[in-house]
Design an enzyme around this catalytic site. Sequence first.
Site, PDB file in Angstrom:
ATOM      1  N   TYR A 155       0.846  -1.188   0.000  1.00 56.49           N
ATOM      2  CA  TYR A 155       0.000   0.000   0.000  1.00 56.49           C
ATOM      3  C   TYR A 155       0.882   1.237   0.000  1.00 56.49           C
ATOM      4  O   TYR A 155       1.950   1.232  -0.599  1.00 56.49           O
ATOM      5  CB  TYR A 155      -0.995  -0.038   1.172  1.00 56.49           C
ATOM      6  N   ARG A 208      -8.995  10.705  -8.600  1.00 55.98           N
ATOM      7  CA  ARG A 208      -8.132  11.400  -7.628  1.00 55.98           C
ATOM      8  C   ARG A 208      -7.393  10.356  -6.802  1.00 55.98           C
ATOM      9  O   ARG A 208      -7.691  10.125  -5.650  1.00 55.98           O
ATOM     10  CB  ARG A 208      -8.978  12.306  -6.719  1.00 55.98           C
ATOM     11  N   LYS A 226      -6.440  -1.900  -0.936  1.00 56.26           N
ATOM     12  CA  LYS A 226      -7.333  -1.736   0.220  1.00 56.26           C
ATOM     13  C   LYS A 226      -7.899  -3.073   0.674  1.00 56.26           C
ATOM     14  O   LYS A 226      -7.961  -3.371   1.874  1.00 56.26           O
ATOM     15  CB  LYS A 226      -8.485  -0.792  -0.139  1.00 56.26           C
ATOM     16  N   GLU A 298     -13.754   5.049  -2.971  1.00 57.31           N
ATOM     17  CA  GLU A 298     -12.322   5.300  -2.798  1.00 57.31           C
ATOM     18  C   GLU A 298     -11.782   6.183  -3.919  1.00 57.31           C
ATOM     19  O   GLU A 298     -11.946   5.880  -5.104  1.00 57.31           O
ATOM     20  CB  GLU A 298     -11.568   3.956  -2.792  1.00 57.31           C
ATOM     21  N   ASP A 299     -11.147   7.289  -3.524  1.00 52.98           N
ATOM     22  CA  ASP A 299     -10.411   8.162  -4.445  1.00 52.98           C
ATOM     23  C   ASP A 299     -11.267   8.707  -5.577  1.00 52.98           C
ATOM     24  O   ASP A 299     -10.819   8.799  -6.728  1.00 52.98           O
ATOM     25  CB  ASP A 299      -9.175   7.437  -4.990  1.00 52.98           C
ATOM     26  N   ASP A 321     -13.885   6.365   2.386  1.00 49.59           N
ATOM     27  CA  ASP A 321     -12.719   6.265   3.259  1.00 49.59           C
ATOM     28  C   ASP A 321     -11.927   7.569   3.287  1.00 49.59           C
ATOM     29  O   ASP A 321     -11.351   7.929   4.309  1.00 49.59           O
ATOM     30  CB  ASP A 321     -11.826   5.115   2.798  1.00 49.59           C
ATOM     31  N   ASP A 322     -11.890   8.291   2.170  1.00 45.68           N
ATOM     32  CA  ASP A 322     -11.143   9.546   2.125  1.00 45.68           C
ATOM     33  C   ASP A 322     -11.780  10.611   3.007  1.00 45.68           C
ATOM     34  O   ASP A 322     -11.079  11.459   3.563  1.00 45.68           O
ATOM     35  CB  ASP A 322     -11.061  10.057   0.681  1.00 45.68           C
ATOM     36  N   ASN A 463      -0.548  11.550   1.009  1.00 46.07           N
ATOM     37  CA  ASN A 463       0.166  10.403   0.456  1.00 46.07           C
ATOM     38  C   ASN A 463       0.315  10.565  -1.056  1.00 46.07           C
ATOM     39  O   ASN A 463      -0.476  11.255  -1.678  1.00 46.07           O
ATOM     40  CB  ASN A 463      -0.636   9.110   0.734  1.00 46.07           C
TER      41      ASN A 463
END
Length: 607
Positions: A155, A208, A226, A298-299, A321-322, A463
Amino acid sequence: MFMLTAVGFVKILRLMESQLRDLRRELNLLAEKDSGLAVRGGVRDVFGEDSATEDQPTTPWTRAVASGVELLRDPRYNKGTAFTEVERDNHYLRGLLPPAYISQDLQEKRVLANIRSYEDPLQKYIAMMDLSERNERLFFKLLIDNVEELLPVVYTPTVGEACQKYGSIFRRPHGLYISLKERGKVLDVLKNWPEKNVQIIVVTDGERILGLGDLGLQGMGIPIGKLALYVALGGLRPSLCLPVSIDVGTNNQKLLDDPYYIGLRQKRTTGEEYDALIHEFMLAAKQEYGEKVLIQFEDFANHNAFKLLAKYGRTHLVFNDDIQGTAAVALAGLVASLPLTGGTLADHRFLFLGAGEAGTGIAEIIATEISRKANIPLEEARRKIWLVDSKGLVVKSRWDSLQHFKRDYAHEHEECKTLLSAVQALKPTVLIGTSGQGSTFTKDVIETISSFNEKPLIFALSNPTSQSECTADQAYTWCKGKCIFASGSPFGPVTVDGKTYYSGQANNAYIFPGMGLGCIIAGVIRIHDDMFLKAAEALASLVTKEHLDKGLVYPPFQNIRKISAHIGAAVAAKAYELGLATRLPRPDDLLACAESCQYSPVYRPYR
């Protein structure tokens, strides 16, 4: 004389397959009803995957009992040279393997030595993914036993580079790829996935990815990573997990010009066509896997992330999650740090660099916690929190041009065009970076916040490592060791003036695996914000005085499965309290239930 034609033979084969599927379905139903085959809490374990069934023999089913080359090529059941003499006879493996028997522990040591021989992190990532394609249990055992060493490989930060080069390193497909070509056929695509008891889906549209921007279909590395962490860190079973990438094109011209790019070669689709594809996927997922399938967004880019969470939060079991996972892990670090800083959260003044989904998500959970603990209105709690975006400090005078999710934090103040001027004007005690822009916590910024704080909190959360607002070395050096530092990517110990400082990693991996585990053991049907608050509190409670003495505001990752079990139990307890749990009766000991349901990668004996 009866002659069997080719067509008749095919019909017989199809009939046999249908009967076999019906038989397996009946066996699954019987297993679900038979309390003797269920672990605490009633979670099914038909295929012998969790820690409560390690000693039970199992049968390697595919369409029939797997044997021979087919067994060796199936990563779910392949054990390589760890097949026993009896298993080699029973499953027609004689001659297909070298004669030596090598235990799983010895296999693990050999693979770890090979991975350590690579200097390039991307080569280590490729080696780990190759292992997952050959031997699923060995992959997860290696990751679980060496989590602190290998987490940065599978990850962040390495997964960022892997996504950037995903087309070049692509080997075998993982998960489902749903593009605009599948409009109207998404349910059929889901039916192509071999596992039918999916309970966790991680989905991205690749717009993203981390702090790297639009990577299109190559963002698939994030759902894969993930879900590997859901299994290794949270203890969910691999068979329950499904990574999905929604491909609507990309605006990254470099990828469109890359001959190895694996996605649609078109600009990103937006508007009604985009919304229709996402909606079709959401409906199909519930239709195929049921009301209790957990879908993690996610993203997604800001303009879609908030919209999708608001739209489907009431009708599906979803979270982002973000927004929510990042918020919970950041809150946990802040709460854990209070014994070092003194006072309460309400005594702090917070300044964020970055006002996107991560920044505003953290801001909102902090405001909610302050409101509840201090018994003050949420609006008053929000006034302790300030945001800086690309145009400077978010203030009332910018109201008309602000995106809706920033407006709650637009307070009365003169404009500040830079982070440094905002730090000088507001004198925050906590500085949090979610900008996705590297090296933005400059020496001037760190020195300034240290000049009026005895122990400033500096959280550089972006990150991968290249996008971190500052490094641990910079933070400790510039503030002369005064700060409490945490980051999204891992940093090693730093020595300043003869004293060694350790930084915590504010990694979402502390939160989302336990969240998924809690949802499954309780049969949750909707996620409530209070469940993330409970997850943050559970994580903070596991930080000991010994950790704090080292400057750590997060517990070590080496205990992550126990941490996830504690978080899962806390989340499940809150779900039962809110009436959102369906798995009844409630287990007397939720922690024991969570631990017994966790996936075990130990090889099973085959009949």
